[in-house]
Design a protein around this motif. Structure first.
Motif, PDB file in Angstrom:
ATOM      1  N   ASP A 194       3.242  10.366  -1.997  1.00  0.00           N
ATOM      2  CA  ASP A 194       2.289  11.456  -2.161  1.00  0.00           C
ATOM      3  C   ASP A 194       0.902  10.858  -2.363  1.00  0.00           C
ATOM      4  N   THR A 195       0.116  10.816  -1.297  1.00  0.00           N
ATOM      5  CA  THR A 195      -1.209  10.182  -1.362  1.00  0.00           C
ATOM      6  C   THR A 195      -2.246  11.066  -2.064  1.00  0.00           C
ATOM      7  N   ASP A 196      -1.869  12.277  -2.442  1.00  0.00           N
ATOM      8  CA  ASP A 196      -2.753  13.079  -3.295  1.00  0.00           C
ATOM      9  C   ASP A 196      -2.656  12.636  -4.748  1.00  0.00           C
ATOM     10  N   VAL A 197      -1.525  11.999  -5.091  1.00  0.00           N
ATOM     11  CA  VAL A 197      -1.324  11.489  -6.452  1.00  0.00           C
ATOM     12  C   VAL A 197      -1.577   9.989  -6.503  1.00  0.00           C
ATOM     13  N   PHE A 198      -0.930   9.257  -5.606  1.00  0.00           N
ATOM     14  CA  PHE A 198      -1.060   7.799  -5.579  1.00  0.00           C
ATOM     15  C   PHE A 198      -2.178   7.424  -4.618  1.00  0.00           C
ATOM     16  N   LYS A 199      -3.299   7.075  -5.197  1.00  0.00           N
ATOM     17  CA  LYS A 199      -4.517   6.795  -4.437  1.00  0.00           C
ATOM     18  C   LYS A 199      -5.387   5.849  -5.261  1.00  0.00           C
ATOM     19  N   PRO A 200      -6.349   5.195  -4.634  1.00  0.00           N
ATOM     20  CA  PRO A 200      -7.205   4.273  -5.384  1.00  0.00           C
ATOM     21  C   PRO A 200      -8.025   4.987  -6.456  1.00  0.00           C
ATOM     22  N   ALA A 308       8.497   2.815  -4.910  1.00  0.00           N
ATOM     23  CA  ALA A 308       7.515   2.164  -5.778  1.00  0.00           C
ATOM     24  C   ALA A 308       6.589   1.258  -4.971  1.00  0.00           C
ATOM     25  N   MET A 309       7.128   0.583  -3.961  1.00  0.00           N
ATOM     26  CA  MET A 309       6.298  -0.273  -3.123  1.00  0.00           C
ATOM     27  C   MET A 309       5.292   0.559  -2.329  1.00  0.00           C
ATOM     28  N   LEU A 310       5.738   1.703  -1.825  1.00  0.00           N
ATOM     29  CA  LEU A 310       4.829   2.603  -1.119  1.00  0.00           C
ATOM     30  C   LEU A 310       3.715   3.101  -2.037  1.00  0.00           C
ATOM     31  N   ALA A 327      10.708  -4.312   3.290  1.00  0.00           N
ATOM     32  CA  ALA A 327       9.571  -5.119   2.829  1.00  0.00           C
ATOM     33  C   ALA A 327       8.708  -5.602   3.989  1.00  0.00           C
ATOM     34  N   ARG A 328       9.346  -6.040   5.080  1.00  0.00           N
ATOM     35  CA  ARG A 328       8.561  -6.580   6.199  1.00  0.00           C
ATOM     36  C   ARG A 328       7.857  -5.478   6.990  1.00  0.00           C
ATOM     37  N   ASP A 329       8.288  -4.234   6.824  1.00  0.00           N
ATOM     38  CA  ASP A 329       7.570  -3.119   7.438  1.00  0.00           C
ATOM     39  C   ASP A 329       6.325  -2.762   6.636  1.00  0.00           C
ATOM     40  N   MET A 330       6.365  -3.025   5.337  1.00  0.00           N
ATOM     41  CA  MET A 330       5.270  -2.614   4.460  1.00  0.00           C
ATOM     42  C   MET A 330       4.307  -3.739   4.114  1.00  0.00           C
ATOM     43  N   ALA A 369       0.201   2.530   4.082  1.00  0.00           N
ATOM     44  CA  ALA A 369       0.649   3.688   3.303  1.00  0.00           C
ATOM     45  C   ALA A 369       0.429   4.990   4.050  1.00  0.00           C
ATOM     46  N   ASP A 370      -0.635   5.052   4.831  1.00  0.00           N
ATOM     47  CA  ASP A 370      -0.963   6.286   5.544  1.00  0.00           C
ATOM     48  C   ASP A 370       0.120   6.674   6.546  1.00  0.00           C
ATOM     49  N   LYS A 371       0.907   5.706   7.011  1.00  0.00           N
ATOM     50  CA  LYS A 371       1.991   6.003   7.962  1.00  0.00           C
ATOM     51  C   LYS A 371       3.169   6.694   7.289  1.00  0.00           C
TER      52      LYS A 371
END
Length: 389
Positions: A194-200, A308-310, A327-330, A369-371
């Protein structure tokens, strides 16, 4: 209109911590009360009857098949066994809603309900490794072969099979099935973030809020504290890192039955003053710890597609991970982190030091992450499973 049941051994709010709960909540965010929830009670929710329950401002049809106590200790009887028995006990009551389509992540739940006359079953492997190969209960390993045989035969009743795993792990799963599965039948379906929550967020601001020294190097790992997550390996590697980076701290965001063992090991290694264990915290705190960090680490022996990695990627963090599924995809080697084969603490520590020096890791991590954004989950799942199209 309710289109499907979502059956999971969780309370769909905060228990138990882990990737399966995270994905269940992502399903809820994507589909809302098109899902009826079948789970456990950790509060005063009654067991054994359908009720209306408000979760995050949405009224769901909810059925609790068991009551669970929220605690860090390992239960005397495995939750998989008690969950299997409890679901079977309430067969008629669960089916009384007349909903004929079901989404399941837990293998014990699938084995319990697969013969209940569903019109459609979607099963999502949260990880493709046999959980009884590295069980929380030592005696569980003797049943690993029997469990695997039963699960593969049960999948004959499933019309849509998803796997939160990479291509290599899915190929291994197909090989282990002894002809029960073929590669075209298992759909690669990563978990989402959820990039609305997990973001810089501003690092200095969140460090001030959390009481973290602004000039320290901060390394973070999130998740349940048990040996499968490799906390002992991370401590060994961190001790090596401390030799060249003395002003560094390792923060474990989470809790679990191994918390005291972790503290004892840190003391044995002489690094206890640089180790922090937060205990259970909510997503609003997790995102702060991630943003306060300079590096995210994964030391697991096994993972599905790590939520958690995402979440760390979505906060723009570099990652060093063992070679777990996904892991190798991310992680783009040398760009936003490193994937380490084997379990040599010195090699892992070298990668941690190198990752701390990466200059453009934030841009690479955010692009990856955007993918996997939650915003695409409803459309993507609807392509493969018609009840939620």
């Amino acid at each position: 209109m309710v289109n499907a049941l979502l059956i999971e051994s969780c309370d769909f709010v905060s228990f138990p911590i882990g990737g399966q709960l995270s994905f269940a909540r992502q399903m809820m965010m994507a589909f809302g009360n098109r899902l009826a929830l079948v789970g456990v009670s950790t509060d005063d929710t009654p067991v054994g009857k359908w009720i209306k329950k408000d979760i995050d401002g949405i009224d769901y049809d909810y059925f609790a098949f068991a009551h669970r106590q929220v605690r860090g200790k390992k239960p005397s009887i495995p939750a998989r066994i008690t969950g299997y028995l409890a679901v079977r006990k309430f067969n008629k009551q669960i089916l009384s809603k007349g909903i004929k389509c079901v989404f399941i992540q837990s293998p014990e739940i699938l084995i319990a309900v697969h013969t209940w006359g569903w019109r459609s079953i979607c099963y999502c492997f949260p990880g493709v490794e046999n959980p009884l190969q590295m069980p929380r209960y030592g005696w569980g390993k003797m049943f690993a072969g029997l469990y695997e045989k039963k699960l593969f035969s049960t999948l004959r009743n499933v019309d849509t099979i998803l796997a939160s795993a990479d291509d290599e792990a899915i190929a291994d799963l197909v090989d282990k099935s002894c002809g029960e599965l073929y590669s075209e039948r298992v759909i690669k379906f990563p978990t989402r973030v959820d990039t609305d929550v997990f973001k810089p967020l501003d690092k200095n601001v969140v460090r001030a809020e959390l009481g973290i020294v602004q000039t320290d190097n901060i390394i973070v790992s999130c998740g349940r504290l048990n040996l499968v997550k490799g906390w002992d390996f991370l401590l060994e590697a961190f001790k090596v890192v401390k030799r060249s980076n003395p002003y560094t701290k390792l923060i474990f965001v989470g809790d679990g039955e191994d918390r005291q063992k972790l503290n004892d090991k840190a003391q044995e290694l002489g690094i206890e003053s640089s180790i922090i264990v937060t205990g259970f915290v909510g997503a609003d705190s997790v995102v702060k710890y991630l943003n306060a960090s300079d590096l995210y680490v994964v030391g697991s022996l096994k993972e599905g597609w790590s939520v958690a990695m995402l979440e760390a990627l979505a906060c723009g963090k570099p990652i060093v991970s063992t070679a777990v599924s996904g892991a190798r995809d991310m992680i783009v080697e040398g760009a936003n982190g490193f994937v380490i084969d084997g379990r040599d603490p010195k090699q892992f520590a070298e990668a941690m030091n190198s990752a701390l020096a990466l200059k453009e890791a934030d841009k690479v991590s955010l692009g990856i992450a955007d993918k996997y954004t939650l915003k695409n989950l409803a459309i993507d799942l609807g392509k493969f499973w018609k009840p939620l199209a």
